[in-house]
Design a protein around this motif. Structure first.
Motif, PDB file in Angstrom:
ATOM      1  N   GLU A 214      -0.714  -0.644   9.899  1.00 41.63           N
ATOM      2  CA  GLU A 214      -1.118   0.738  10.154  1.00 41.63           C
ATOM      3  C   GLU A 214      -2.373   0.808  11.026  1.00 41.63           C
ATOM      4  OE1 GLU A 214      -0.820   3.775  10.224  1.00 41.63           O
ATOM      5  OE2 GLU A 214       1.043   4.147   9.169  1.00 41.63           O
ATOM      6  N   LYS A 215      -2.448   1.862  11.807  1.00 39.04           N
ATOM      7  CA  LYS A 215      -3.703   2.161  12.495  1.00 39.04           C
ATOM      8  C   LYS A 215      -4.723   2.615  11.463  1.00 39.04           C
ATOM      9  CE  LYS A 215      -4.434   5.955  12.025  1.00 39.04           C
ATOM     10  NZ  LYS A 215      -4.611   6.857  10.853  1.00 39.04           N
ATOM     11  N   PRO A 216      -6.010   2.587  11.684  1.00 37.36           N
ATOM     12  CA  PRO A 216      -6.629   1.927  12.823  1.00 37.36           C
ATOM     13  C   PRO A 216      -6.545   0.409  12.643  1.00 37.36           C
ATOM     14  CG  PRO A 216      -8.313   2.611  11.271  1.00 37.36           C
ATOM     15  CD  PRO A 216      -7.005   3.117  10.730  1.00 37.36           C
TER      16      PRO A 216
ATOM     17  N   ARG B 221       2.282   3.720  -9.084  1.00 36.35           N
ATOM     18  CA  ARG B 221       2.882   3.953  -7.761  1.00 36.35           C
ATOM     19  C   ARG B 221       4.022   2.964  -7.520  1.00 36.35           C
ATOM     20  NH1 ARG B 221      -1.985   5.371  -3.394  1.00 36.35           N
ATOM     21  NH2 ARG B 221      -2.169   7.498  -4.078  1.00 36.35           N
TER      22      ARG B 221
ATOM     23  N   GLY C 154       0.859  -1.190   0.000  1.00 37.92           N
ATOM     24  CA  GLY C 154       0.000   0.000   0.000  1.00 37.92           C
ATOM     25  C   GLY C 154       0.882   1.222   0.000  1.00 37.92           C
TER      26      GLY C 154
ATOM     27  N   ASP D 118       1.574  -2.454  -4.617  1.00 31.85           N
ATOM     28  CA  ASP D 118       0.329  -1.694  -4.675  1.00 31.85           C
ATOM     29  C   ASP D 118      -0.422  -2.175  -5.905  1.00 31.85           C
ATOM     30  OD1 ASP D 118      -0.524   1.377  -3.355  1.00 31.85           O
ATOM     31  OD2 ASP D 118      -1.648   0.579  -5.056  1.00 31.85           O
ATOM     32  N   THR D 119      -1.739  -2.066  -5.840  1.00 35.28           N
ATOM     33  CA  THR D 119      -2.522  -2.475  -7.007  1.00 35.28           C
ATOM     34  C   THR D 119      -2.482  -1.393  -8.089  1.00 35.28           C
ATOM     35  OG1 THR D 119      -4.397  -1.735  -5.704  1.00 35.28           O
ATOM     36  CG2 THR D 119      -4.097  -4.092  -5.908  1.00 35.28           C
TER      37      THR D 119
ATOM     38  N   HIS E  23      -5.007   7.729  17.480  1.00 33.82           N
ATOM     39  CA  HIS E  23      -3.649   8.021  17.951  1.00 33.82           C
ATOM     40  C   HIS E  23      -3.675   8.566  19.386  1.00 33.82           C
ATOM     41  CE1 HIS E  23      -0.973   7.367  14.597  1.00 33.82           C
ATOM     42  NE2 HIS E  23      -1.673   8.113  13.781  1.00 33.82           N
TER      43      HIS E  23
ATOM     44  N   PHE F 202       0.020   6.457   2.094  1.00 32.08           N
ATOM     45  CA  PHE F 202       0.845   6.802   3.264  1.00 32.08           C
ATOM     46  C   PHE F 202       2.026   5.837   3.386  1.00 32.08           C
ATOM     47  CE2 PHE F 202       1.816   6.968   7.845  1.00 32.08           C
ATOM     48  CZ  PHE F 202       2.066   8.335   7.938  1.00 32.08           C
TER      49      PHE F 202
ATOM     50  N   ARG G  32      -7.559  -5.297   4.032  1.00 36.60           N
ATOM     51  CA  ARG G  32      -6.514  -6.039   4.769  1.00 36.60           C
ATOM     52  C   ARG G  32      -6.709  -7.549   4.809  1.00 36.60           C
ATOM     53  NH1 ARG G  32      -5.888  -1.785   9.735  1.00 36.60           N
ATOM     54  NH2 ARG G  32      -4.914  -0.185   8.441  1.00 36.60           N
TER      55      ARG G  32
ATOM     56  N   TYR H 211       7.801   7.999  12.298  1.00 37.06           N
ATOM     57  CA  TYR H 211       7.657   6.553  12.351  1.00 37.06           C
ATOM     58  C   TYR H 211       8.947   5.825  12.683  1.00 37.06           C
ATOM     59  CZ  TYR H 211       2.880   5.495  11.537  1.00 37.06           C
ATOM     60  OH  TYR H 211       1.547   5.314  11.747  1.00 37.06           O
TER      61      TYR H 211
ATOM     62  N   TRP I 143     -12.435   7.151   1.563  1.00 35.34           N
ATOM     63  CA  TRP I 143     -12.616   5.889   2.289  1.00 35.34           C
ATOM     64  C   TRP I 143     -12.665   6.082   3.793  1.00 35.34           C
ATOM     65  CZ3 TRP I 143      -9.036   4.657   5.903  1.00 35.34           C
ATOM     66  CH2 TRP I 143      -7.771   5.256   5.779  1.00 35.34           C
TER      67      TRP I 143
ATOM     68  N   GLU J  33     -10.432   6.470  12.608  1.00 35.00           N
ATOM     69  CA  GLU J  33      -9.251   6.477  11.736  1.00 35.00           C
ATOM     70  C   GLU J  33      -8.135   7.339  12.298  1.00 35.00           C
ATOM     71  OE1 GLU J  33      -6.466   7.238   8.527  1.00 35.00           O
ATOM     72  OE2 GLU J  33      -7.559   8.738   9.670  1.00 35.00           O
TER      73      GLU J  33
ATOM     74  N   CYS K 219       0.104  -1.110   4.812  1.00 35.47           N
ATOM     75  CA  CYS K 219      -0.408   0.265   4.785  1.00 35.47           C
ATOM     76  C   CYS K 219      -1.606   0.407   3.858  1.00 35.47           C
ATOM     77  CB  CYS K 219       0.696   1.223   4.349  1.00 35.47           C
ATOM     78  SG  CYS K 219       2.166   1.132   5.367  1.00 35.47           S
ATOM     79  N   VAL K 220      -2.422  -0.630   3.790  1.00 36.93           N
ATOM     80  CA  VAL K 220      -3.701  -0.485   3.089  1.00 36.93           C
ATOM     81  C   VAL K 220      -4.751  -0.219   4.165  1.00 36.93           C
ATOM     82  CG1 VAL K 220      -2.982  -2.054   1.250  1.00 36.93           C
ATOM     83  CG2 VAL K 220      -4.295  -2.958   3.165  1.00 36.93           C
TER      84      VAL K 220
HETATM   85  N1  LIG Z   1      -0.202   7.042  11.058  1.00 36.64           N
HETATM   86  C1  LIG Z   1      -0.510   8.043  10.297  1.00 36.64           C
HETATM   87  O1  LIG Z   1      -0.188   9.189  10.582  1.00 36.64           O
HETATM   88  C2  LIG Z   1      -1.299   7.752   9.056  1.00 36.64           C
HETATM   89  C3  LIG Z   1      -1.475   8.734   8.106  1.00 36.64           C
HETATM   90  C4  LIG Z   1      -2.185   8.410   6.960  1.00 36.64           C
HETATM   91  C5  LIG Z   1      -2.718   7.132   6.796  1.00 36.64           C
HETATM   92  N2  LIG Z   1      -2.542   6.196   7.753  1.00 36.64           N
HETATM   93  C6  LIG Z   1      -3.130   4.847   7.627  1.00 36.64           C
HETATM   94  O2  LIG Z   1      -2.517   4.175   6.542  1.00 36.64           O
HETATM   95  C7  LIG Z   1      -3.465   3.336   5.894  1.00 36.64           C
HETATM   96  C8  LIG Z   1      -3.539   3.734   4.422  1.00 36.64           C
HETATM   97  O3  LIG Z   1      -3.979   5.071   4.320  1.00 36.64           O
HETATM   98  P1  LIG Z   1      -3.748   5.913   2.962  1.00 36.64           P
HETATM   99  O4  LIG Z   1      -4.182   7.292   3.272  1.00 36.64           O
HETATM  100  O5  LIG Z   1      -2.391   5.686   2.462  1.00 36.64           O
HETATM  101  O6  LIG Z   1      -4.811   5.222   1.993  1.00 36.64           O
HETATM  102  P2  LIG Z   1      -4.775   5.286   0.413  1.00 36.64           P
HETATM  103  O7  LIG Z   1      -6.067   4.698  -0.018  1.00 36.64           O
HETATM  104  O8  LIG Z   1      -4.382   6.635  -0.050  1.00 36.64           O
HETATM  105  O9  LIG Z   1      -3.574   4.316   0.007  1.00 36.64           O
HETATM  106  C9  LIG Z   1      -3.661   2.936   0.192  1.00 36.64           C
HETATM  107  C10 LIG Z   1      -2.963   2.259  -0.961  1.00 36.64           C
HETATM  108  O10 LIG Z   1      -3.136   0.849  -0.796  1.00 36.64           O
HETATM  109  C11 LIG Z   1      -3.318   0.277  -2.073  1.00 36.64           C
HETATM  110  N3  LIG Z   1      -3.973  -1.024  -1.947  1.00 36.64           N
HETATM  111  C12 LIG Z   1      -5.236  -1.319  -1.631  1.00 36.64           C
HETATM  112  N4  LIG Z   1      -5.434  -2.655  -1.640  1.00 36.64           N
HETATM  113  C13 LIG Z   1      -4.235  -3.216  -1.950  1.00 36.64           C
HETATM  114  C14 LIG Z   1      -3.780  -4.546  -2.089  1.00 36.64           C
HETATM  115  N5  LIG Z   1      -4.601  -5.583  -1.906  1.00 36.64           N
HETATM  116  N6  LIG Z   1      -2.503  -4.759  -2.420  1.00 36.64           N
HETATM  117  C15 LIG Z   1      -1.662  -3.731  -2.597  1.00 36.64           C
HETATM  118  N7  LIG Z   1      -2.031  -2.430  -2.464  1.00 36.64           N
HETATM  119  C16 LIG Z   1      -3.296  -2.185  -2.150  1.00 36.64           C
HETATM  120  C17 LIG Z   1      -4.154   1.294  -2.824  1.00 36.64           C
HETATM  121  O11 LIG Z   1      -4.029   1.139  -4.233  1.00 36.64           O
HETATM  122  C18 LIG Z   1      -3.542   2.601  -2.341  1.00 36.64           C
HETATM  123  O12 LIG Z   1      -2.488   3.033  -3.182  1.00 36.64           O
HETATM  124  C19 LIG Z   1      -4.792   3.542   6.632  1.00 36.64           C
HETATM  125  O13 LIG Z   1      -4.994   2.537   7.573  1.00 36.64           O
HETATM  126  C20 LIG Z   1      -4.615   4.886   7.312  1.00 36.64           C
HETATM  127  O14 LIG Z   1      -5.392   5.037   8.465  1.00 36.64           O
HETATM  128  C21 LIG Z   1      -1.821   6.483   8.850  1.00 36.64           C
END
Ligand SMILES: NC(=O)c1ccc[n+]([C@@H]2O[C@H](COP(=O)([O-])OP(=O)(O)OC[C@H]3O[C@@H](n4cnc5c(N)ncnc54)[C@H](O)[C@@H]3O)[C@@H](O)[C@H]2O)c1
Length: 334
Positions: free
Chosen positions: A93-95, A39, A10, A34-35, A176, A13, A76, A283, A159, A172, A70-71
């Motif tokens: 990743e959280k949550p 990316r 993923g 990533d799908t 934290h 993030f 998941r 991180y 989402w 979501e 990080c999806v």
């Molecule tokens: N800790 C932090 O500060 C923080 C900040 C942002 C996001 N997050 C967490 O990170 C996670 C992702 O958030 P995001 O904003 O990056 O979401 P996003 O949707 O922008 O990115 C997720 C990525 O995962 C990919 N994906 C989905 N299914 C997949 C699979 N089966 N195989 C491979 N890749 C796949 C998607 O194509 C996408 O590029 C969430 O759980 C979010 O809560 C945490």
């Protein structure tokens, strides 16, 4: 032992994890998946990692020792199933999940393998110092007052708002702060809360709440995404303890300074901790903890139980707001 070969799944993030791992001693970014093909190709070539358009192909390839997942929660389950079958340690990743039902399913899926819930706040140096003081000279937390509110209002079709994925800002994002407070005050047992979708979001985007803990402690928290963008001083957490008081102050998602005094001190102690700087991110400490736990075979401090705790707290906040009542958090982990 050589470098731990980590794969990141993923790359939204997750790219932030990629940058962190690239600069982490003892870690090697072995693969990314990533799908979305663009990316993968861009990040794999930029960081010199193997690229996969299918997470299960990465897991099956045998080129990684551990995964950073990080999806978002809705995507998941198949990844956890495959990773668990391969016995790979997981940083997730959280949550932890969209809701308790899903969270319990995830917990059962990964039973028996090392799993860390990716809460970064509680591994930051300023927080570690406070946790040490609470365990020592300050004594246990009696009252807490915290705020994790900033300007963060994703589009209404994001989402994050989907109840079966991010399940709103509080699950979501506020998780934290929930995790940090629970790390200090213990198990939450009841919540009272008021809030609304003040900015017209699909669910509540701001709330004030009171959390009661098994220990007798109580915390008043302000959370949400409707704060003024110019204010960067988040998160913040004040605690009054058995033998003193402390304040953690943040800037842009990082605890940056700690002030504290015991009841017998005449001056306030102050410690400053550098924010993100070259080679470190917010991180770095959390992923270092994960690597250490993998190397030593010890359970990470934030596992599925801590992930579930914040999901339970978020669910209780929504229930308390929508039902205009005090919600008792029963056993949710059976
Ligand atoms: N800790 C932090 O500060 C923080 C900040 C942002 C996001 N997050 C967490 O990170 C996670 C992702 O958030 P995001 O904003 O990056 O979401 P996003 O949707 O922008 O990115 C997720 C990525 O995962 C990919 N994906 C989905 N299914 C997949 C699979 N089966 N195989 C491979 N890749 C796949 C998607 O194509 C996408 O590029 C969430 O759980 C979010 O809560 C945490």
């Amino acid at each position: 032992m050589g470098d731990l070969r980590i794969g990141v799944i993923g790359l939204g993030f997750g790219e932030y994890h990629v940058r962190t791992i690239t600069n982490l001693p003892g870690a090697r970014l072995a693969a990314v998946a990533d799908t979305v093909g663009d990316r993968v190709d861009r990040i794999a070539s930029t960081y010199g990692a193997a690229g996969f358009h299918d997470a299960t192909a990465m897991i099956d390839s045998g080129c990684v020792d551990a995964l950073s997942i990080c999806v978002s929660p809705a995507y998941r389950e198949p990844i956890l199933r495959r990773a668990a079958a391969a016995g790979l340690p997981l940083f997730i990743e959280k949550p932890w999940a969209a809701n308790l039902e899903q969270g319990l399913r995830f917990r059962d899926l990964v039973a028996g393998i090392p799993v860390m819930t990716g809460f970064s706040f509680r591994f930051l140096p300023a927080f570690r110092r406070l946790a040490g003081l609470v365990a020592g000279e300050l004594g246990s937390v009696r009252l807490a007052n915290g705020e994790y509110a900033f300007r963060f209002l994703p589009p209404n079709d994001n989402w994050l708002w989907d109840p079966s994925n991010g399940n709103g800002l509080f699950n979501e994002n506020s998780c934290h702060l929930f995790d940090a407070v629970c790390a200090l005050a213990g198990t939450p047992v009841a919540v009272s809360a008021a809030g609304r979708p003040y900015a017209g979001s699909p669910s509540e985007d701001g709330a004030a709440l009171v959390v009661e803990f098994e220990s007798g402690a109580a915390a008043a928290l302000t959370i949400g995404g409707i704060a003024a963008p110019a204010f960067r001083s988040f998160p913040r957490l004040d605690v009054i303890t058995e033998r003193g008081q402390a304040r953690l102050s943040g800037r842009s998602h990082i605890w940056e300074s700690l002030a504290w005094a015991t009841d017998t001190d005449t001056e306030i102690h102050q410690a400053e901790y550098p924010a993100e700087e070259l080679g470190t991110t917010r991180y770095t400490a959390a992923l270092s903890h994960f690597m250490e736990s993998v190397r030593t075979g010890t359970a990470p401090e934030t596992g599925p139980a801590e992930g579930l705790c914040s999901v339970a707290l978020a669910e209780a906040v929504y229930l308390a707001i929508r039902g205009r009542c005090r919600v008792v958090i029963g056993r949710y982990d059976a």
